[in-house]
Write a protein that holds these residues in place. Structure first.
Motif, mmCIF file in Angstrom:
data_model
loop_
_atom_site.group_PDB
_atom_site.id
_atom_site.type_symbol
_atom_site.label_atom_id
_atom_site.label_comp_id
_atom_site.label_asym_id
_atom_site.label_seq_id
_atom_site.Cartn_x
_atom_site.Cartn_y
_atom_site.Cartn_z
ATOM 1 N N LEU A 7 0.834 -1.200 0.000
ATOM 2 C CA LEU A 7 0.000 0.000 0.000
ATOM 3 C C LEU A 7 0.873 1.256 0.000
ATOM 4 C CD1 LEU A 7 -2.709 1.425 0.152
ATOM 5 C CD2 LEU A 7 -2.704 1.059 2.632
ATOM 6 N N ASN A 8 1.890 1.282 0.835
ATOM 7 C CA ASN A 8 2.752 2.462 0.897
ATOM 8 C C ASN A 8 3.623 2.615 -0.342
ATOM 9 O OD1 ASN A 8 2.703 4.025 3.663
ATOM 10 N ND2 ASN A 8 2.336 1.854 4.137
ATOM 11 N N LEU A 9 3.967 1.507 -0.971
ATOM 12 C CA LEU A 9 4.705 1.587 -2.231
ATOM 13 C C LEU A 9 3.823 2.186 -3.316
ATOM 14 C CD1 LEU A 9 7.543 0.810 -3.268
ATOM 15 C CD2 LEU A 9 6.567 -1.359 -4.038
ATOM 16 N N TYR A 10 2.527 1.843 -3.304
ATOM 17 C CA TYR A 10 1.591 2.440 -4.248
ATOM 18 C C TYR A 10 1.427 3.934 -3.984
ATOM 19 C CZ TYR A 10 -2.754 3.517 -6.702
ATOM 20 O OH TYR A 10 -3.688 4.095 -7.524
ATOM 21 N N LEU A 11 1.374 4.336 -2.726
ATOM 22 C CA LEU A 11 1.256 5.757 -2.390
ATOM 23 C C LEU A 11 2.435 6.549 -2.947
ATOM 24 C CD1 LEU A 11 -1.010 4.734 -0.570
ATOM 25 C CD2 LEU A 11 -0.079 6.138 1.275
ATOM 26 N N LYS A 12 3.581 5.916 -2.960
ATOM 27 C CA LYS A 12 4.794 6.582 -3.422
ATOM 28 C C LYS A 12 4.915 6.587 -4.945
ATOM 29 C CE LYS A 12 9.854 6.364 -3.133
ATOM 30 N NZ LYS A 12 11.026 5.548 -2.686
ATOM 31 N N GLU A 13 4.536 5.488 -5.597
ATOM 32 C CA GLU A 13 4.866 5.334 -7.019
ATOM 33 C C GLU A 13 3.668 5.077 -7.922
ATOM 34 O OE1 GLU A 13 8.242 3.047 -7.966
ATOM 35 O OE2 GLU A 13 9.260 3.402 -6.070
ATOM 36 N N GLY A 14 2.473 4.992 -7.363
ATOM 37 C CA GLY A 14 1.314 4.729 -8.202
ATOM 38 C C GLY A 14 1.425 3.373 -8.880
ATOM 39 N N SER A 15 0.925 3.263 -10.122
ATOM 40 C CA SER A 15 0.916 1.980 -10.825
ATOM 41 C C SER A 15 2.322 1.451 -11.088
ATOM 42 C CB SER A 15 0.150 2.109 -12.147
ATOM 43 O OG SER A 15 0.793 3.029 -13.017
ATOM 44 N N LYS A 16 3.335 2.308 -11.067
ATOM 45 C CA LYS A 16 4.717 1.873 -11.284
ATOM 46 C C LYS A 16 5.193 0.928 -10.188
ATOM 47 C CE LYS A 16 5.577 4.162 -15.076
ATOM 48 N NZ LYS A 16 5.802 3.426 -16.356
ATOM 49 N N CYS A 17 4.502 0.919 -9.062
ATOM 50 C CA CYS A 17 4.889 0.014 -7.978
ATOM 51 C C CYS A 17 4.805 -1.444 -8.413
ATOM 52 C CB CYS A 17 4.042 0.252 -6.743
ATOM 53 S SG CYS A 17 2.360 -0.426 -6.837
ATOM 54 N N LEU A 18 3.935 -1.730 -9.390
ATOM 55 C CA LEU A 18 3.761 -3.108 -9.833
ATOM 56 C C LEU A 18 5.062 -3.683 -10.387
ATOM 57 C CD1 LEU A 18 0.321 -2.704 -11.655
ATOM 58 C CD2 LEU A 18 0.719 -3.630 -9.364
ATOM 59 N N ASP A 19 5.866 -2.841 -11.020
ATOM 60 C CA ASP A 19 7.127 -3.309 -11.594
ATOM 61 C C ASP A 19 8.097 -3.810 -10.528
ATOM 62 O OD1 ASP A 19 6.296 -2.587 -14.175
ATOM 63 O OD2 ASP A 19 6.981 -0.521 -13.884
ATOM 64 N N LYS A 20 7.889 -3.371 -9.287
ATOM 65 C CA LYS A 20 8.830 -3.721 -8.215
ATOM 66 C C LYS A 20 8.382 -4.932 -7.402
ATOM 67 C CE LYS A 20 10.820 0.885 -7.714
ATOM 68 N NZ LYS A 20 11.209 1.966 -6.785
ATOM 69 N N ILE A 21 7.176 -5.408 -7.670
ATOM 70 C CA ILE A 21 6.641 -6.533 -6.899
ATOM 71 C C ILE A 21 7.102 -7.841 -7.519
ATOM 72 C CG2 ILE A 21 4.572 -7.708 -6.095
ATOM 73 C CD1 ILE A 21 3.079 -5.063 -6.341
ATOM 74 N N ASN A 22 7.779 -8.662 -6.732
ATOM 75 C CA ASN A 22 8.037 -10.036 -7.137
ATOM 76 C C ASN A 22 7.070 -10.895 -6.330
ATOM 77 O OD1 ASN A 22 9.096 -12.745 -7.314
ATOM 78 N ND2 ASN A 22 10.957 -11.851 -8.134
ATOM 79 N N GLY A 23 6.100 -11.463 -7.015
ATOM 80 C CA GLY A 23 5.093 -12.239 -6.310
ATOM 81 C C GLY A 23 3.930 -12.558 -7.217
ATOM 82 N N PHE A 24 2.819 -12.954 -6.621
ATOM 83 C CA PHE A 24 1.602 -13.209 -7.384
ATOM 84 C C PHE A 24 0.444 -12.596 -6.611
ATOM 85 C CE2 PHE A 24 2.608 -16.932 -4.820
ATOM 86 C CZ PHE A 24 1.443 -17.170 -4.110
ATOM 87 N N PHE A 25 -0.506 -12.038 -7.341
ATOM 88 C CA PHE A 25 -1.505 -11.234 -6.630
ATOM 89 C C PHE A 25 -2.676 -10.833 -7.502
ATOM 90 C CE2 PHE A 25 1.822 -8.579 -8.414
ATOM 91 C CZ PHE A 25 1.106 -7.675 -9.169
ATOM 92 N N ALA A 26 -3.752 -10.486 -6.830
ATOM 93 C CA ALA A 26 -4.841 -9.667 -7.366
ATOM 94 C C ALA A 26 -5.117 -8.644 -6.276
ATOM 95 C CB ALA A 26 -6.071 -10.507 -7.652
ATOM 96 N N LEU A 27 -5.255 -7.385 -6.643
ATOM 97 C CA LEU A 27 -5.389 -6.338 -5.624
ATOM 98 C C LEU A 27 -6.331 -5.237 -6.085
ATOM 99 C CD1 LEU A 27 -3.617 -3.565 -6.535
ATOM 100 C CD2 LEU A 27 -1.731 -5.148 -6.146
ATOM 101 N N ALA A 28 -6.829 -4.498 -5.108
ATOM 102 C CA ALA A 28 -7.639 -3.306 -5.364
ATOM 103 C C ALA A 28 -7.270 -2.248 -4.332
ATOM 104 C CB ALA A 28 -9.126 -3.628 -5.284
#
Length: 633
Positions: free
Chosen positions: A106-127
């Motif tokens: 959540l805090n990574l999204y606050l900082k970088e918006g949709s670009k945070c997805l590029d930094k996630i190593n994992g699997f997910f569905a989120l809102a």
């Protein structure tokens, strides 16, 4: 691992759906048996069911908000590299209230918006909901390990981890005929479509951003598998590539060992799961491993190979020996969990394996994805021969009329070989696109169409358009990597991952797939097809990279898989369900979907002395009809 659901309203009519969030969220209880929560704002309702894996404390429950209460997140999945980002965010002044990966995300999204997805190593569905800007952001992981479905109208936007949760919001249930035609060829429904019109699966590596103030919706691809033509690749030499594969897979496994609950690994005795166990055992002492054996099907029982691996790496190994009766007794629990027709019968075995594994651990590693990445299927061998051995291709093409007269099925070793030879001969005469689709299918398009009442299924244009898009990467003068890319986008995401997700979640078990780490996937598609398959070997680089690590016996046996004894059941326990219920003539006529004469022919063949491949077609019909009676009547 969890389940998520949400409702965004654009109009007064849309607002009337907000009260349905509890019903939708309750449908996901098995995905998240440990906790649940609801968040509401004027135009939004978000629901979450939690399977606690990282930071099991109550403070890490969801929906979760940031300190300002402006942002709210619901998250299904795992963010494996969250600790390094947590540290970076702390250095930037962020204060954390939990030890969960969700709060870091959540805090990574606050900082970088949709670009945070590029930094996630994992699997997910989120809102993630922004209360101030009235926006809703949804995203799905790169490979499509975790599902996310949605329904969008002028009045509202509904989403959930499963179709049953969306149906619980009382949407119109209109069948998608193109999806049904594809289903009766493939035994599953290809992404992004579902069994229902206007309900879609968000594609892997995509996000959706919704502005609730003006009903504007943006859908965008944020990741795609990096694919280049063979002549454009610049790989390292084979020996360096082997070393790189070992390093990447070991790092992927180490990332996936992070958990605050008991963890283990599936161990089938095949190369893929054995490699996972071998590397994981370096990081975990007495790793828990789990195998399923088949008492009544010795040809398919591979537990002796699994035991060799368990002994070598000193794992805490459990073998569940399953009889056909025990497998049959689990049939209805699997059918009841499925919320759209899915007729890959191996799901029944995965259901039992997940059930037994969950008795000891909450998280299990799996070898899924290796076959699609490194050419492990029989069709890849056949494709290689057709593209590289003109003599064999011509011989098969000439033999096709004779082979077609032979009866073949999956019910014995010999008949299965005849079945494969028939399909190979058929494919040898087709172009790359048609050949691929035929080899993915139970039957050709004409046979599938004959199944339907012509008055009900009369327009196939949409089906053909979807099929054309699915096969866009396949070229007659291309290479095997194009086939593997298509497998990743069709077979993996719509069959293999659906099977594991549905059956593991039915038993509240989280399954992690080290071969599907995006760094490893990117690497795999940087390799020429010759590193994966040649005249003598499939999954060549995987086998060669780990040959010295695994018991030698694993490399000198055929790939068997497992076939559910459907024919035995159909001719005994399930005969009444077929003849007197789901495929009863009167019911077929009343339903209006199928051609009753074609159904009669299939039933007649099923109960004959030469059923051939009709068994799989009958199973597809049973699954569809069972679903129909549960959700459409």
């Amino acid at each position: 691992m969890c389940g998520i659901a949400g409702i965004a309203a654009f109009t007064e009519k849309g607002n009337s759906f907000l009260g349905k969030i509890e019903s939708a969220t309750n449908c996901l209880a098995l995905r998240g048996p440990d906790d649940g929560g609801i968040y509401r704002d004027q135009k939004i309702a978000l629901g979450h069911r939690r399977l606690s894996v990282i930071d099991t404390s109550k403070s890490a429950s969801q929906p979760m908000q940031d300190l300002s209460k402006r942002y709210t997140i619901i998250f299904n999945g795992e963010f494996f590299n969250y600790i390094e980002h947590r540290r970076a965010l702390q250095q930037a002044g962020v204060t954390f209230q939990t030890h969960s990966d969700t709060e870091v995300l959540l805090n990574l999204y606050l900082k970088e918006g949709s670009k945070c997805l590029d930094k996630i190593n994992g699997f997910f569905a989120l809102a993630i909901y922004d209360k101030e800007l009235q926006t809703l952001f949804l995203a799905r992981d790169r490979m499509g390990v975790k599902p996310l479905l949605y329904y969008h109208t002028h009045d509202n936007f509904l989403f959930a981890s499963e179709l049953k949760a969306i149906m619980a919001m009382d949407i119109p249930r209109e069948l998608d005929k193109s999806s049904i035609l594809a289903y009766f060829q493939l035994n599953y429904i290809p992404t992004p479509n579902t069994i229902l019109k206007n309900v879609y699966k968000l594609q892997p590596g995509y996000f959706i951003k919704i502005d609730l103030s003006n009903n504007k919706t943006e859908e965008k691809q944020w990741y795609e598998i990096p694919f280049k033509k063979e002549e454009e690749l610049q790989p390292e030499n084979y020996e360096k590539s082997k070393s790189r594969l070992v390093k990447l897979l070991d790092e992927s496994i180490e990332r996936r060992l992070v958990a605050d609950v008991p963890l283990g690994a599936f161990l089938s005795g095949g190369i893929d799961s054995s490699v996972i166990v071998a590397l994981a055992s370096k990081h975990v002492d007495k790793l828990n491993t789990f195998s399923i054996g088949f008492k009544d099907e010795p040809h398919f029982d591979e537990t002796k190979y699994a035991q060799l691996v368990a002994d070598k790496f000193k794992t805490n190994h459990t073998v569940y020996r399953l009889s056909n009766d025990e497998l049959y007794n689990s049939l209805y629990s699997a059918l009841d969990y499925l919320d759209e027709p899915f007729a890959d019968s191996s799901a029944l075995a995965v259901n039992v394996l997940s059930r037994e594994t969950r008795k000891s651990v909450t998280v299990a590693l799996s070898g899924d994805g290796a076959d699609e990445l490194f050419a492990g299927y029989n069709k890849h061998r056949a494709e290689w021969i057709i593209r590289n051995n003109q003599y064999k291709r011509n011989a098969l093409s000439l033999a096709a009329p004779i082979v077609s007269m032979m009866q073949g099925s999956r019910n014995s070793k010999l008949s299965n070989k005849l079945r494969q030879l028939h399909r190979f001969a058929e494919g040898s005469k087709l172009n790359a696109k048609d050949r691929y689709w035929r080899w993915c299918s139970l039957v050709d398009e004409k046979s599938a169409l004959n199944l339907f009442n012509p008055a009900w299924m009369h327009d196939t244009k949409e089906y053909k358009d979807r099929k054309h898009k699915t096969l866009q990467h396949l070229l007659d003068d291309g290479d095997i990597n194009e086939v593997l890319l298509t497998d990743m986008q069709l077979v993996l995401v719509s069959d293999m991952l659906v099977k594991v997700d549905q059956m593991s979640m039915a038993n509240s078990l989280e399954v992690r797939n080290p071969f599907l780490d995006f760094e490893l996937v990117n690497f795999a598609f940087s390799l020429p097809s010759a590193y994966k398959i040649d005249a003598t070997s499939q999954k060549k680089i995987v086998r060669d990279a780990f040959r010295d690590l695994l018991p030698i016996e694993l490399f000198h046996r055929p790939k068997k898989g497992f076939e559910v004894p459907l024919l035995k059941w159909f001719q005994t326990e399930l005969s009444g369900l077929i003849n007197d219920n789901l495929l009863k003539d009167e019911f077929i006529i009343e339903q209006g979907i199928f051609n009753v004469d074609q159904i009669k022919k299939l039933k007649s063949k099923l109960f004959s002395s030469h059923p051939g491949e009709v068994t799989a077609r009958i199973w597809g019909l049973i699954v569809f009809q069972y679903w129909w009676k549960k959700y459409m009547v």
